[in-house]
Design a protein around this motif. Sequence first.
Motif, mmCIF file in Angstrom:
data_model
loop_
_atom_site.group_PDB
_atom_site.id
_atom_site.type_symbol
_atom_site.label_atom_id
_atom_site.label_comp_id
_atom_site.label_asym_id
_atom_site.label_seq_id
_atom_site.Cartn_x
_atom_site.Cartn_y
_atom_site.Cartn_z
ATOM 1 N N ILE A 165 0.863 -1.185 0.000
ATOM 2 C CA ILE A 165 0.000 0.000 0.000
ATOM 3 C C ILE A 165 0.893 1.227 0.000
ATOM 4 C CG2 ILE A 165 -1.721 1.311 1.284
ATOM 5 C CD1 ILE A 165 -2.760 -1.290 2.443
ATOM 6 N N LEU A 166 0.658 2.130 -0.934
ATOM 7 C CA LEU A 166 1.460 3.348 -1.062
ATOM 8 C C LEU A 166 0.570 4.581 -0.992
ATOM 9 C CD1 LEU A 166 3.779 2.541 -4.139
ATOM 10 C CD2 LEU A 166 4.059 1.821 -1.770
ATOM 11 N N TYR A 167 1.133 5.654 -0.446
ATOM 12 C CA TYR A 167 0.495 6.969 -0.496
ATOM 13 C C TYR A 167 1.547 8.001 -0.896
ATOM 14 C CZ TYR A 167 -3.602 5.258 2.099
ATOM 15 O OH TYR A 167 -4.726 4.581 2.495
ATOM 16 N N PHE A 190 -3.677 -0.939 8.523
ATOM 17 C CA PHE A 190 -4.077 -0.531 7.180
ATOM 18 C C PHE A 190 -4.723 -1.666 6.393
ATOM 19 C CE2 PHE A 190 -1.517 3.104 8.211
ATOM 20 C CZ PHE A 190 -2.074 4.132 7.464
ATOM 21 N N THR A 191 -4.680 -2.893 6.903
ATOM 22 C CA THR A 191 -5.406 -3.978 6.262
ATOM 23 C C THR A 191 -6.832 -4.098 6.796
ATOM 24 O OG1 THR A 191 -4.660 -5.658 7.856
ATOM 25 C CG2 THR A 191 -3.245 -5.235 5.954
ATOM 26 N N ASN A 192 -7.106 -3.426 7.910
ATOM 27 C CA ASN A 192 -8.450 -3.420 8.488
ATOM 28 C C ASN A 192 -8.602 -2.169 9.357
ATOM 29 O OD1 ASN A 192 -11.039 -4.268 9.212
ATOM 30 N ND2 ASN A 192 -10.280 -5.437 10.965
ATOM 31 N N PRO A 193 -8.648 -0.994 8.736
ATOM 32 C CA PRO A 193 -8.584 0.260 9.498
ATOM 33 C C PRO A 193 -9.840 0.541 10.311
ATOM 34 C CG PRO A 193 -8.919 0.698 7.164
ATOM 35 C CD PRO A 193 -8.660 -0.772 7.279
ATOM 36 N N ASP A 194 -9.643 1.163 11.456
ATOM 37 C CA ASP A 194 -10.726 1.586 12.333
ATOM 38 C C ASP A 194 -11.074 3.035 11.971
ATOM 39 O OD1 ASP A 194 -12.409 2.437 14.350
ATOM 40 O OD2 ASP A 194 -11.191 1.624 15.986
ATOM 41 N N PHE A 195 -12.107 3.198 11.142
ATOM 42 C CA PHE A 195 -12.452 4.535 10.664
ATOM 43 C C PHE A 195 -13.129 5.388 11.734
ATOM 44 C CE2 PHE A 195 -12.288 2.340 6.452
ATOM 45 C CZ PHE A 195 -11.238 3.078 5.936
ATOM 46 N N LYS A 196 -13.641 4.751 12.757
ATOM 47 C CA LYS A 196 -14.217 5.542 13.850
ATOM 48 C C LYS A 196 -13.120 6.271 14.617
ATOM 49 C CE LYS A 196 -18.410 2.780 14.559
ATOM 50 N NZ LYS A 196 -19.193 1.957 15.527
ATOM 51 N N LYS A 197 -12.025 5.581 14.839
ATOM 52 C CA LYS A 197 -10.903 6.188 15.554
ATOM 53 C C LYS A 197 -10.043 7.036 14.636
ATOM 54 C CE LYS A 197 -7.110 5.043 18.703
ATOM 55 N NZ LYS A 197 -6.386 3.932 19.407
ATOM 56 N N PHE A 198 -9.935 6.635 13.353
ATOM 57 C CA PHE A 198 -9.052 7.308 12.407
ATOM 58 C C PHE A 198 -9.823 7.718 11.147
ATOM 59 C CE2 PHE A 198 -6.455 4.036 14.629
ATOM 60 C CZ PHE A 198 -5.659 4.890 15.383
ATOM 61 N N PRO A 199 -10.792 8.629 11.275
ATOM 62 C CA PRO A 199 -11.663 8.964 10.139
ATOM 63 C C PRO A 199 -10.940 9.624 8.972
ATOM 64 C CG PRO A 199 -12.010 10.501 11.957
ATOM 65 C CD PRO A 199 -11.152 9.391 12.492
ATOM 66 N N ALA A 200 -9.821 10.282 9.213
ATOM 67 C CA ALA A 200 -9.126 10.977 8.127
ATOM 68 C C ALA A 200 -8.609 10.017 7.068
ATOM 69 C CB ALA A 200 -7.972 11.806 8.687
ATOM 70 N N LEU A 201 -8.437 8.749 7.422
ATOM 71 C CA LEU A 201 -7.928 7.777 6.458
ATOM 72 C C LEU A 201 -8.829 7.670 5.232
ATOM 73 C CD1 LEU A 201 -6.777 4.867 8.793
ATOM 74 C CD2 LEU A 201 -5.334 6.568 7.672
ATOM 75 N N LYS A 202 -10.116 7.928 5.399
ATOM 76 C CA LYS A 202 -11.039 7.844 4.267
ATOM 77 C C LYS A 202 -10.721 8.889 3.197
ATOM 78 C CE LYS A 202 -15.121 5.845 6.504
ATOM 79 N NZ LYS A 202 -16.556 6.016 6.796
ATOM 80 N N LYS A 203 -10.092 9.977 3.598
ATOM 81 C CA LYS A 203 -9.786 11.053 2.656
ATOM 82 C C LYS A 203 -8.476 10.831 1.901
ATOM 83 C CE LYS A 203 -12.308 14.852 4.838
ATOM 84 N NZ LYS A 203 -13.094 15.162 3.617
ATOM 85 N N ALA A 204 -7.621 9.968 2.426
ATOM 86 C CA ALA A 204 -6.314 9.741 1.813
ATOM 87 C C ALA A 204 -6.456 8.917 0.530
ATOM 88 C CB ALA A 204 -5.390 9.031 2.798
ATOM 89 N N LYS A 205 -5.813 9.378 -0.538
ATOM 90 C CA LYS A 205 -5.868 8.699 -1.834
ATOM 91 C C LYS A 205 -4.533 8.014 -2.100
ATOM 92 C CE LYS A 205 -9.178 11.977 -3.786
ATOM 93 N NZ LYS A 205 -9.447 12.964 -4.862
ATOM 94 N N GLY A 206 -4.561 6.680 -2.179
ATOM 95 C CA GLY A 206 -3.323 5.934 -2.330
ATOM 96 C C GLY A 206 -3.410 4.868 -3.399
ATOM 97 N N TYR A 207 -2.497 3.905 -3.290
ATOM 98 C CA TYR A 207 -2.360 2.846 -4.294
ATOM 99 C C TYR A 207 -2.173 1.510 -3.589
ATOM 100 C CZ TYR A 207 -1.141 6.781 -7.381
ATOM 101 O OH TYR A 207 -1.137 7.951 -8.083
ATOM 102 N N ILE A 208 -2.472 0.439 -4.305
ATOM 103 C CA ILE A 208 -2.281 -0.905 -3.764
ATOM 104 C C ILE A 208 -1.880 -1.837 -4.893
ATOM 105 C CG2 ILE A 208 -4.708 -1.586 -4.090
ATOM 106 C CD1 ILE A 208 -4.491 -3.157 -1.439
ATOM 107 N N THR A 209 -1.074 -2.857 -4.550
ATOM 108 C CA THR A 209 -0.766 -3.916 -5.508
ATOM 109 C C THR A 209 -0.366 -5.160 -4.744
ATOM 110 O OG1 THR A 209 0.358 -4.369 -7.618
ATOM 111 C CG2 THR A 209 1.738 -3.569 -5.802
#
Length: 289
Positions: A165-167, A190-209
């Motif tokens: 996973i890259l950002y 980052f394989t199972n993020p807690d969006f309640k505790k870390f909501p800003a992660l939803k805004k981050a645009k990254g890559y995966i392979t």
Amino acid sequence: MMEDRLNLAQIPRVKNISKKDFVEQYVKTQKPVVIEHLIEDWPAFKKWDLNYIKEVAGNKTVPLYDDRPITSEFKFNQPHMEMKMSEYIDLLQSKPTNYRIFLYHLLKEVPKLQEDFKFPKMGLRFLKQLPMLFFGGVNSKVFMHYDIDYANILHFQFNGKKQCILYPPSESKYLYKVPHSLISREDIDFTNPDFKKFPALKKAKGYITELKHGEALYMPEGYWHQMTYLTAGFSMSLRATSRGLLNISKAVYNLVVMRHFDNYMRKWKGQDWIDYKNVKAMEKTHANI
């Protein structure tokens, strides 16, 4: 699926690519890419697996890291234990383990391995004294971080596969970056993020392979990366210098100022310094949303 939760696009893939196209399309634009057939002419492509490493380097003592959070007890990149390479590979092949080899100069320790690869002519200024190997067991994870030297990196996978996973640096404001360090908060999965505790992660645009044996991943300067070993295996990174003065100056600051300041504060304040930084990571990130 995780791709539907985190905002992750698949990293582009090419079978092969010319030096000119690689520089124009990916290095100059600072975009990641997977090159699937870059190293099929290397002896390493056919030779390098865990059994071969055990054969040529089994008697070497190697530093190991696990997934415990950083504390004031350990300096940055300080290993948690040591083991003979032969014993470590036996462990990798027998059962899951969190122990990893991280940034180990095995090629210097075992010069024979240098005969098995070459530096690709891809328009990058490689630091030829710094090829590094990384090992991990099935399901072991490397925390989200970026590299202290802002290098351009070609990362080659051997013996199995891993998820990457890259950002880009532009997304740092959403990744709960810990001040005076190169990492995001270590309690983020980052394989199972807690969006309640870390909501800003939803805004981050990254890559995966998913990187397989023999494939090369180009990671541009300052890119955040998190790795999960899907099987036991290992990788090699070739590093190239930053192309611009801005990132070169950031690398110098990290190496000369930030690293030593952080070590000094850990020694002085202990765990209070670690806790303070983690709180600030939350406050600064949430201020951006």
